[in-house]
Design an enzyme around this catalytic site. Sequence first.
Site, PDB file in Angstrom:
ATOM      1  N   GLY A 209     -10.939   7.869   8.394  1.00 28.97           N
ATOM      2  CA  GLY A 209     -11.832   8.110   7.264  1.00 28.97           C
ATOM      3  C   GLY A 209     -13.016   7.182   7.457  1.00 28.97           C
TER       4      GLY A 209
ATOM      5  N   ASN B  51     -13.967  -0.747  17.917  1.00 25.20           N
ATOM      6  CA  ASN B  51     -13.513  -0.541  19.296  1.00 25.20           C
ATOM      7  C   ASN B  51     -14.368   0.377  20.157  1.00 25.20           C
ATOM      8  OD1 ASN B  51     -10.856  -1.991  19.309  1.00 25.20           O
ATOM      9  ND2 ASN B  51     -10.549  -0.653  17.547  1.00 25.20           N
TER      10      ASN B  51
ATOM     11  N   ASN C  30       0.870  -1.175   0.000  1.00 27.28           N
ATOM     12  CA  ASN C  30       0.000   0.000   0.000  1.00 27.28           C
ATOM     13  C   ASN C  30       0.904   1.222   0.000  1.00 27.28           C
ATOM     14  OD1 ASN C  30      -1.781   2.048   0.492  1.00 27.28           O
ATOM     15  ND2 ASN C  30      -2.679   1.147   2.339  1.00 27.28           N
TER      16      ASN C  30
ATOM     17  N   PHE D 181     -10.968   9.430  18.519  1.00 26.42           N
ATOM     18  CA  PHE D 181     -12.176   9.295  19.337  1.00 26.42           C
ATOM     19  C   PHE D 181     -11.869   8.942  20.795  1.00 26.42           C
ATOM     20  CE2 PHE D 181     -16.157   9.515  16.750  1.00 26.42           C
ATOM     21  CZ  PHE D 181     -15.557  10.110  15.656  1.00 26.42           C
TER      22      PHE D 181
ATOM     23  N   HIS E 128     -13.049   2.865   0.187  1.00 25.68           N
ATOM     24  CA  HIS E 128     -13.055   1.779   1.185  1.00 25.68           C
ATOM     25  C   HIS E 128     -13.696   0.522   0.612  1.00 25.68           C
ATOM     26  CE1 HIS E 128     -13.268   5.003   4.620  1.00 25.68           C
ATOM     27  NE2 HIS E 128     -12.016   4.609   4.463  1.00 25.68           N
TER      28      HIS E 128
ATOM     29  N   ARG F 151      -2.550  -2.182  -3.455  1.00 23.00           N
ATOM     30  CA  ARG F 151      -3.759  -1.410  -3.216  1.00 23.00           C
ATOM     31  C   ARG F 151      -3.697  -0.159  -4.094  1.00 23.00           C
ATOM     32  NH1 ARG F 151      -4.922   3.284   0.810  1.00 23.00           N
ATOM     33  NH2 ARG F 151      -7.157   3.388   0.620  1.00 23.00           N
TER      34      ARG F 151
ATOM     35  N   ARG G 157     -12.073  15.393   8.268  1.00 26.84           N
ATOM     36  CA  ARG G 157     -12.829  15.809   7.069  1.00 26.84           C
ATOM     37  C   ARG G 157     -14.240  16.243   7.462  1.00 26.84           C
ATOM     38  NH1 ARG G 157     -11.325  10.484   4.297  1.00 26.84           N
ATOM     39  NH2 ARG G 157      -9.242  10.856   3.484  1.00 26.84           N
TER      40      ARG G 157
ATOM     41  N   GLU H 178      -8.098  -5.290   5.332  1.00 27.58           N
ATOM     42  CA  GLU H 178      -7.931  -4.944   3.919  1.00 27.58           C
ATOM     43  C   GLU H 178      -6.753  -5.679   3.282  1.00 27.58           C
ATOM     44  OE1 GLU H 178      -8.752  -0.759   5.257  1.00 27.58           O
ATOM     45  OE2 GLU H 178      -9.264  -0.507   3.151  1.00 27.58           O
TER      46      GLU H 178
END
Length: 396
Positions: A211, A334, A7, A283, A179, A90, A240, A383
Amino acid sequence: MNVFVVNCGSSSLKYQLINSDTEEVIAKGLCERIGIDGRLTHKPTGKEQVVKEVAMPDHKSAVSYVLEELTDPTAGVIKDLSEIDAVGHRIVHGGEKFAQSVVITDDVMKAIEECNDLAPLHNPANLIGISACKALMPEVPMVAVFDTAFHQTMPKKAYLYGLPYEYYEDYKIRKYGFHGTSHSFVSKRLLQIIGKENGDSKVIICHLGNGSSITAVQNGKSVDTSMGFTPLDGLIMGTRSGSIDPAVVQYIAGKKDYTIDEVLNVLNKQSGVEGISGVSSDFRDLDAASMEGNERATVALDMFAYRAAQYIGSYVAAMNGVDAIAFTAGIGENNFKVRKAICDYLGYLGITIDEQANAVRGEEIRLSTEDSKVAVYVIPTNEELAIARETVALVG
Ligand code: ADP
């Protein structure tokens, strides 16, 4: 088979070497500050982590350091490069050219390059990653796995914007969604769990990380998603803004004497829960600040859950129902408070949450009660494993 998953960003390169038979990670790591100075963090499974400050003037040198580490007599996990059977890359944007993963050829590289305009920060870096790997492993088959491909099944009514139609024809301005690898991976697992892999199904996947995006998946296919022409659209995210009235762009530019690029930088990097709270994009920090009585942190968390619940509601309407909902990615896996706050809006769907089950983090769980009308799950995304599986499916 050993699959090297790559990636590549503009100044970074994340990698994993995965044994596709056992689906175990043999080694993983990260090259940072490529083109600036260079730092390699290499984690071979079962061995000590290696961190090295080494000059990485370009991505080819970064890949060559990674390959050296993978084959190193002490920190290494394979004897030589012949043990790498395939490479999965990716790729952020496949435009309308790629609706699924493909084996990389010169024509494929040209087609990816033609999408550069749509993802100017990402696709050129992804291509550099491909070229670097090709230079060092010319005989190894390589596969491109696109973030946008899963969403190519969206119907026109979902992906077109209310703009002059020529803008779509001439410039390909439309919703693409992102995504996709994660939404595809998690929705497949969810359909497996609820036993609807082959039947009629309506599920909603909430990928909530730094994201964030939500996707409506009907009969295994993406029919709508919250990110748009770029990943800026949709949910309120870490930094964002998500969807806003586009006229605000001009208004900010006037008030702050900013160029359009400068305003977009604010919308991408200084907005979202970080901009609202003034605390952080993470968060965990927001939860802590909110607990201490920080009102802006509380309102940022409220806004995040409210917007997510709005998208879920709109996708229930779009599909005329929903069988199951899954949460995934850093926050979705989580943060039980965020999951609960979102589910609290969904009582009209007959959703009820088992608070004890919901308290678990980072594991596959069913958090809805037995009598909940819609099943709600946490399904950890992966991913890299999804890219490895796609790679094996094409060249294995
Ligand atoms: P990215 O989009 O960069 O991959 P992630 O999916 O890692 O982002 O999500 C980052 C968010 O997930 C942060 O806001 C963080 O609070 C949350 N998060 C990640 N890991 C944990 C954890 N172990 N416990 C609590 N929150 C976590």
